[in-house]
Design a protein around this motif. Sequence first.
Motif, PDB file in Angstrom:
ATOM      1  N   VAL A 169      -5.320  -0.491  -5.978  1.00  0.00           N
ATOM      2  CA  VAL A 169      -3.868  -0.643  -5.802  1.00  0.00           C
ATOM      3  C   VAL A 169      -3.292  -1.770  -6.644  1.00  0.00           C
ATOM      4  O   VAL A 169      -2.089  -2.013  -6.623  1.00  0.00           O
ATOM      5  CB  VAL A 169      -3.509  -0.859  -4.310  1.00  0.00           C
TER       6      VAL A 169
ATOM      7  N   LEU B 148       0.830  -1.207   0.000  1.00  0.00           N
ATOM      8  CA  LEU B 148       0.000   0.000   0.000  1.00  0.00           C
ATOM      9  C   LEU B 148       0.867   1.261   0.000  1.00  0.00           C
ATOM     10  O   LEU B 148       0.569   2.233  -0.706  1.00  0.00           O
ATOM     11  CB  LEU B 148      -0.939   0.005   1.207  1.00  0.00           C
TER      12      LEU B 148
ATOM     13  N   PHE C  57       2.501   1.653  -3.363  1.00  0.00           N
ATOM     14  CA  PHE C  57       1.525   2.194  -4.310  1.00  0.00           C
ATOM     15  C   PHE C  57       1.438   3.718  -4.184  1.00  0.00           C
ATOM     16  O   PHE C  57       1.335   4.427  -5.188  1.00  0.00           O
ATOM     17  CB  PHE C  57       0.161   1.564  -4.055  1.00  0.00           C
TER      18      PHE C  57
ATOM     19  N   THR D 260      -4.545   4.826   2.918  1.00  0.00           N
ATOM     20  CA  THR D 260      -3.970   4.846   1.568  1.00  0.00           C
ATOM     21  C   THR D 260      -4.452   6.064   0.781  1.00  0.00           C
ATOM     22  O   THR D 260      -3.664   6.718   0.081  1.00  0.00           O
ATOM     23  CB  THR D 260      -4.345   3.554   0.818  1.00  0.00           C
TER      24      THR D 260
END
Length: 498
Positions: free
Chosen positions: A422, A153, A156, A444
């Motif tokens: 993601v 995460l 990303f 995120t």
Amino acid sequence: MEILGYLLSAWQFVVDNILTKPHFLIGIIVFIGYALQKRKWYESLAGFIKAAVGYLILTVGSGGLTSNFRPIIVGLKERFNLSAMVIDPYFGQNAVQEAMEKVGRSFGDVMILLLIAYIINILLVKMSRYTKLRAVFTTGNVQIQQSATAFWLLFFCFPEMGRWPILAVMSILLGLYWAVGSNLTVDITQELTEGAGFAVAHQQMFGIFANAKIAEHFRKKNEAKGKHNDRKIEDIKLPGWLSMFNENMVSTAILMTTFFGIILLILGKDYLVQGEFLKATDNFFFYVLETSFYFAVYLAILQLGVRTFVGELTESFSGISDTFLPNAVPGVDIAAVFGFGSQNAVTLGFISGAMGQFLAIILLIVFNSPTIVVAGFVPLFFDNAAIAVFANNRGGAKYAIGLPFINGIIQVCGSALIATWVGLAGFGGYLGMTDWATLWPGFTVIMKFLGIIGIVVVAAALIIIPQWQYRKDPEGYFLIVEDYDKYLELKASRSNND
């Protein structure tokens, strides 16, 4: 660099043989605790054995539940030719490993992340006077799964961030999450278990806290209106022939026979024979009956394991808290709470959560979602059963049924959204547990759109939470883990003054 290599090899040994085998980790904690209390060596050894064996019994129970449900999980995916992502911690870990290999990142970095984050968790608890954190995360297999997903995460959000900066940032955030999340569960677990001396360290810590508080809020709201119908499951005594449902083992067997029976009928005997789940000569009715009854068997085994190791852990951990980690409790597997409160809440929470998940999956199919989800047993059972246990204890029966249903919908929809965004959906799996379908997607989003400021915002939010908890009850905050009986006296005196 050679020294670093030796250290990493030593850490890998600890991960492989102790951290990912929580029965040994819990046993060692018990041994150290008794040793610090200056118990005789054979008493410490006996404590190690009882704690490790008790945890293994719990593992047999939870593993049996998972394997018992496998025909349904596999069947629903293959029988209807679903090209779908499975929400399950092990599928999620494998998906991250494949994704990292594809982008040229080493999965070995996850082990480094785990080490640093674990040290941060312990240091935060060590400084409890300032941080107000009271729980050490001890569920190592869960920590690996979370380290993998958290790493992806953050990668990303910051694909250009270097190896060591990304490890440093994620170690701080993950260490905070473990410490803050397990700390959130201290009070509600102490009250559920009547001072058993542990917290929850798993994948739904924020989730069970939120649901417990929601149930408690609506119960108090009803009481303020003069309504007193929020009875707990164990307080409801059914009349006549329905009285057999008052017995946990009987009600579990009957409810699971109904639940499993419907799904297995949909799959059909031919499919189950083809999948080698049963032989062609086996009777289908008795297969369903046996499969359903085993659910009650494994649940009973799990509860025996809880009773075996929790007592040793509680008694021994005072040695650690008195000498090294003041005001601390160990955070353990979520399955430990299934030995407390209403046993029927476990079954009802599982079934209610499953209904919510299945409804959400149908909606994804109907609305042509780019990602179709297949329910994994671990989030299906452990999240929703735990929410039911806490919701029943804090609010009553209707919250033990309603809240897991809502959570089931959230698990599926939240996981589908974040995994698609993601890129993990394409690798066939996502962790899927409650916190990772709600809290971490929120983190995120914040980090992706706010950049470095987003990291600061997430870290600051986590740091503030235990301070907020402490300010709500400065007098009882640490007392609830130091001396539960005195905490109850304090609580009773406040009620009398009110």
